[in-house]
Design an enzyme around this catalytic site. Sequence first.
Site, PDB file in Angstrom:
ATOM      1  N   ARG A   1      55.174  -8.534  98.420  1.00 19.79           N
ATOM      2  CA  ARG A   1      56.544  -8.578  97.898  1.00 19.79           C
ATOM      3  C   ARG A   1      57.011  -9.999  97.616  1.00 19.79           C
ATOM      4  NH1 ARG A   1      54.901  -4.535  96.915  1.00 19.79           N
ATOM      5  NH2 ARG A   1      55.637  -2.449  97.451  1.00 19.79           N
TER       6      ARG A   1
ATOM      7  N   SER B   1      63.399   0.682  99.336  1.00 20.80           N
ATOM      8  CA  SER B   1      63.041   0.178 100.667  1.00 20.80           C
ATOM      9  C   SER B   1      63.817  -1.105 100.959  1.00 20.80           C
ATOM     10  CB  SER B   1      61.544  -0.090 100.753  1.00 20.80           C
ATOM     11  OG  SER B   1      60.810   1.107 100.596  1.00 20.80           O
TER      12      SER B   1
ATOM     13  N   GLU C   1      63.923  -6.854 102.165  1.00 22.85           N
ATOM     14  CA  GLU C   1      63.334  -6.893 100.836  1.00 22.85           C
ATOM     15  C   GLU C   1      64.440  -7.039  99.798  1.00 22.85           C
ATOM     16  OE1 GLU C   1      60.900  -3.646  98.254  1.00 22.85           O
ATOM     17  OE2 GLU C   1      59.984  -4.260 100.147  1.00 22.85           O
TER      18      GLU C   1
END
Length: 279
Positions: free
Chosen positions: A152, A202, A272
């Site tokens: 990520r 998420s 995130e």
Amino acid sequence: MSNYTAYKTGGSADILAKVENTDQLISLLKDLRSLNIPAYIFGNCTNILVTDKGIRGAVILTQKLNDIKAEDNIVTCQSGISMAKLAGFAYENSLTGAEAISGIPGSVGGAVYMNAGSYGTQMEDIVISSTYLDEDLNIHTLSLKEHEFGCRRSFYTDKPFIILEAKFSFNKGDKESIKKDMIEYARRRKSSQPLEYASCGSVFKRPLGHFAGKLIEDAGLKGYTVNGASVSTKHAGFIINTGNATSKDILTVMDTVKTVVYNKYGVDLEPEVRIIGEE
């Protein structure tokens, strides 16, 4: 910003602009700099949480930077294209490799920025190059290796660069098989994710050796709610807006989840979602 963010929360920005091409973007950035007005570049606003006090400065939306073309198995598109449109374009051209990422809600620019992925396919698997503006508004191109893709994150993470375009490499495939796979991924996503509610997807990155959603569920936090913000009972990795949440409510849930998981398992969950705006 609540009319634009996936969470349907967030205060106002001082200025909101939509650009239709790179020249407009560069010209606007020059004007803002001459006035000492900070600029924030957003795509589909899916992986950001804007604070309730909003953003002091100008928000520039890139959704109209949406040119896309194919040459053999290479697809070139501007950063404002949605991932769904990229996958649909690949399907129409009988190109396989984008099926798994068809449900990612963000834009190409945002996906490349964070090396987004779904069901085993990440940007590092299909990107071959990208083009960006640096701080001096000069245009550069990165090769695949230069993206420094990780979990990520990428070369672009935490840098003030603006992704303009990306090139993807796919394989020729059978159109009916591609469609079948896209339908199956959509079914799996619908059955396992709270798509009926506003969310950013998420909320936390996957910690090394663990799954964030599993840790949150095992900590007994499914359904934990602060006003309209709640840990999803369908997928604990999602914090959803059930209808009347504020950004503060969502942040409060995030903070509680981080604290409880750390206290129980010693794992520090890293967001995130990007939190942007006046505190």
